[in-house]
Scaffold this motif. Structure first.
Motif, PDB file in Angstrom:
ATOM      1  N   MET A   1     -11.337 -72.344 -44.506  1.00  0.00           N
ATOM      2  CA  MET A   1     -11.957 -72.027 -45.789  1.00  0.00           C
ATOM      3  C   MET A   1     -10.931 -72.126 -46.916  1.00  0.00           C
ATOM      4  O   MET A   1     -10.672 -71.173 -47.623  1.00  0.00           O
ATOM      5  CB  MET A   1     -12.549 -70.619 -45.756  1.00  0.00           C
ATOM      6  N   ASN A   2     -10.346 -73.291 -47.073  1.00  0.00           N
ATOM      7  CA  ASN A   2      -9.300 -73.456 -48.082  1.00  0.00           C
ATOM      8  C   ASN A   2      -9.874 -74.203 -49.275  1.00  0.00           C
ATOM      9  O   ASN A   2      -9.701 -75.391 -49.425  1.00  0.00           O
ATOM     10  CB  ASN A   2      -8.121 -74.215 -47.483  1.00  0.00           C
ATOM     11  N   ASP A   3     -10.631 -73.502 -50.130  1.00  0.00           N
ATOM     12  CA  ASP A   3     -11.197 -74.124 -51.315  1.00  0.00           C
ATOM     13  C   ASP A   3     -10.768 -73.336 -52.536  1.00  0.00           C
ATOM     14  O   ASP A   3      -9.976 -72.421 -52.470  1.00  0.00           O
ATOM     15  CB  ASP A   3     -12.726 -74.242 -51.206  1.00  0.00           C
ATOM     16  N   HIS A   4     -11.322 -73.724 -53.681  1.00  0.00           N
ATOM     17  CA  HIS A   4     -10.885 -73.120 -54.935  1.00  0.00           C
ATOM     18  C   HIS A   4     -11.655 -71.837 -55.267  1.00  0.00           C
ATOM     19  O   HIS A   4     -11.402 -71.225 -56.298  1.00  0.00           O
ATOM     20  CB  HIS A   4     -11.021 -74.134 -56.070  1.00  0.00           C
ATOM     21  N   THR A   5     -12.605 -71.444 -54.423  1.00  0.00           N
ATOM     22  CA  THR A   5     -13.371 -70.232 -54.692  1.00  0.00           C
ATOM     23  C   THR A   5     -12.992 -69.091 -53.755  1.00  0.00           C
ATOM     24  O   THR A   5     -13.142 -67.928 -54.110  1.00  0.00           O
ATOM     25  CB  THR A   5     -14.884 -70.511 -54.571  1.00  0.00           C
ATOM     26  N   THR A   6     -12.529 -69.421 -52.566  1.00  0.00           N
ATOM     27  CA  THR A   6     -12.120 -68.387 -51.618  1.00  0.00           C
ATOM     28  C   THR A   6     -10.800 -67.761 -52.059  1.00  0.00           C
ATOM     29  O   THR A   6      -9.820 -68.470 -52.271  1.00  0.00           O
ATOM     30  CB  THR A   6     -11.939 -68.988 -50.207  1.00  0.00           C
ATOM     31  N   PRO A   7     -10.744 -66.442 -52.213  1.00  0.00           N
ATOM     32  CA  PRO A   7      -9.461 -65.821 -52.565  1.00  0.00           C
ATOM     33  C   PRO A   7      -8.417 -66.101 -51.489  1.00  0.00           C
ATOM     34  O   PRO A   7      -8.696 -65.928 -50.300  1.00  0.00           O
ATOM     35  CB  PRO A   7      -9.805 -64.326 -52.623  1.00  0.00           C
ATOM     36  N   PRO A   8      -7.233 -66.538 -51.875  1.00  0.00           N
ATOM     37  CA  PRO A   8      -6.193 -66.771 -50.868  1.00  0.00           C
ATOM     38  C   PRO A   8      -5.818 -65.510 -50.102  1.00  0.00           C
ATOM     39  O   PRO A   8      -5.485 -65.571 -48.920  1.00  0.00           O
ATOM     40  CB  PRO A   8      -5.014 -67.283 -51.698  1.00  0.00           C
ATOM     41  N   LEU A   9      -5.881 -64.355 -50.777  1.00  0.00           N
ATOM     42  CA  LEU A   9      -5.482 -63.106 -50.128  1.00  0.00           C
ATOM     43  C   LEU A   9      -6.458 -61.989 -50.466  1.00  0.00           C
ATOM     44  O   LEU A   9      -6.789 -61.769 -51.632  1.00  0.00           O
ATOM     45  CB  LEU A   9      -4.077 -62.698 -50.584  1.00  0.00           C
ATOM     46  N   GLN A  10      -6.906 -61.282 -49.428  1.00  0.00           N
ATOM     47  CA  GLN A  10      -7.716 -60.082 -49.600  1.00  0.00           C
ATOM     48  C   GLN A  10      -7.175 -58.994 -48.668  1.00  0.00           C
ATOM     49  O   GLN A  10      -7.024 -59.233 -47.463  1.00  0.00           O
ATOM     50  CB  GLN A  10      -9.185 -60.349 -49.254  1.00  0.00           C
ATOM     51  N   LEU A  11      -6.898 -57.845 -49.236  1.00  0.00           N
ATOM     52  CA  LEU A  11      -6.563 -56.666 -48.444  1.00  0.00           C
ATOM     53  C   LEU A  11      -7.751 -55.715 -48.546  1.00  0.00           C
ATOM     54  O   LEU A  11      -8.166 -55.353 -49.643  1.00  0.00           O
ATOM     55  CB  LEU A  11      -5.302 -55.983 -48.971  1.00  0.00           C
ATOM     56  N   GLU A  12      -8.296 -55.345 -47.409  1.00  0.00           N
ATOM     57  CA  GLU A  12      -9.496 -54.517 -47.383  1.00  0.00           C
ATOM     58  C   GLU A  12      -9.221 -53.227 -46.624  1.00  0.00           C
ATOM     59  O   GLU A  12      -9.052 -53.241 -45.398  1.00  0.00           O
ATOM     60  CB  GLU A  12     -10.658 -55.280 -46.725  1.00  0.00           C
ATOM     61  N   GLN A  13      -9.131 -52.111 -47.366  1.00  0.00           N
ATOM     62  CA  GLN A  13      -8.953 -50.789 -46.767  1.00  0.00           C
ATOM     63  C   GLN A  13      -7.783 -50.757 -45.775  1.00  0.00           C
ATOM     64  O   GLN A  13      -7.895 -50.213 -44.666  1.00  0.00           O
ATOM     65  CB  GLN A  13     -10.243 -50.340 -46.077  1.00  0.00           C
ATOM     66  N   VAL A  14      -6.671 -51.322 -46.210  1.00  0.00           N
ATOM     67  CA  VAL A  14      -5.495 -51.437 -45.343  1.00  0.00           C
ATOM     68  C   VAL A  14      -4.726 -50.118 -45.302  1.00  0.00           C
ATOM     69  O   VAL A  14      -4.424 -49.525 -46.342  1.00  0.00           O
ATOM     70  CB  VAL A  14      -4.576 -52.573 -45.837  1.00  0.00           C
ATOM     71  N   SER A  15      -4.411 -49.659 -44.096  1.00  0.00           N
ATOM     72  CA  SER A  15      -3.619 -48.439 -43.907  1.00  0.00           C
ATOM     73  C   SER A  15      -2.447 -48.730 -42.975  1.00  0.00           C
ATOM     74  O   SER A  15      -2.544 -49.572 -42.079  1.00  0.00           O
ATOM     75  CB  SER A  15      -4.481 -47.325 -43.300  1.00  0.00           C
ATOM     76  N   ARG A  16      -1.342 -48.017 -43.230  1.00  0.00           N
ATOM     77  CA  ARG A  16      -0.151 -48.187 -42.385  1.00  0.00           C
ATOM     78  C   ARG A  16       0.648 -46.897 -42.398  1.00  0.00           C
ATOM     79  O   ARG A  16       0.940 -46.333 -43.461  1.00  0.00           O
ATOM     80  CB  ARG A  16       0.719 -49.337 -42.910  1.00  0.00           C
TER      81      ARG A  16
END
Length: 234
Positions: A1-16
């Protein structure tokens, strides 16, 4: 899914969290972030609040305890180590405060090597290296070893190396933090120009608010979450 509309990076509810003796230190607690193509986001937060951890998770150098790290629409948590390594190599560029150039290789060779590791021919890798280093004003320094370069020149080589494989994402951890003010401005200007020219999504950790306000957005970490910051002079 490497197009101009897909966000390159998404962090969703990330915990560490990390163990420290008998205690558990929760560094990230449900952090969310979306990075769009060509967008430059400043990450400004005090030391010890989790900036480096966030960058390591975004760059697939660590696994989150919970939540998702999505690269070009792909949930990295579903990938094996080889697939994660391939994404890091082909889609993510890293720049650190200390350049980490290979001392025994010239500026040109430092930019050639990651391309050859990715399977690019030496001829094409050399042409790409010369193009990038020329764009950073280093055409006259191509054959110099890092030990013969100034701090600002080394950092520009490091940025060129990070962009060599045409990544979708650039992650930078205090990329000008080790430079004087004038050199920092020069390197930052070169970084921003190159990121915009290439349409890269960039997340840049910095303590320098003068630089941060020149980016598209500013986010900070508070209680393990990412919050948007509106500059006081906005």
């Amino acid at each position: 899914m490497n197009d101009h509309t897909t966000p390159p990076l998404q962090l969703e509810q990330v915990s560490r969290s990390y163990r420290s003796g008998e205690e558990t230190l929760r560094v990230l607690d449900g952090a969310d972030l979306v990075l769009h193509p060509g967008e430059i986001v400043a990450l400004v937060a005090p030391s010890g609040t989790g900036k480096s951890t966030l960058l390591h998770l975004a760059g697939l150098l660590e696994h989150p305890d919970a939540g998702r790290v999505v690269i070009d629409g792909v949930d990295a948590g579903r990938l094996n180590d080889a697939q994660r390594t391939e994404i890091r190599r082909d889609r993510i560029g890293f720049v650190y405060q200390f350049h980490h150039l290979l001392a025994e290789f010239t500026a040109r060779e430092n930019v050639i090597l990651p391309q050859m590791i990715a399977g690019v021919s030496r001829r094409h890798a050399r042409a790409r290296a010369d193009e990038l280093l020329g764009a950073f004003g280093l055409s006259h320094r191509l054959d110099h070893l890092p030990g013969k370069l100034s701090g600002g020149e080394k950092q520009r080589v490091a940025i060129a190396r990070a962009l060599a494989n045409r990544p979708r994402i650039l992650l930078a951890d205090e990329p000008t933090g080790n430079l004087d003010v004038q050199t920092s401005d020069t390197v930052f200007d070169a970084l921003i120009a190159m990121v915009r020219d290439h349409g890269v999504a960039a997340l840049i950790a910095t303590h320098n608010m003068d630089l941060a306000v020149r980016m598209d957005r500013i986010v900070t970490l508070r209680d393990g979450r990412l919050l948007e910051v509106v500059p006081t002079d906005a």
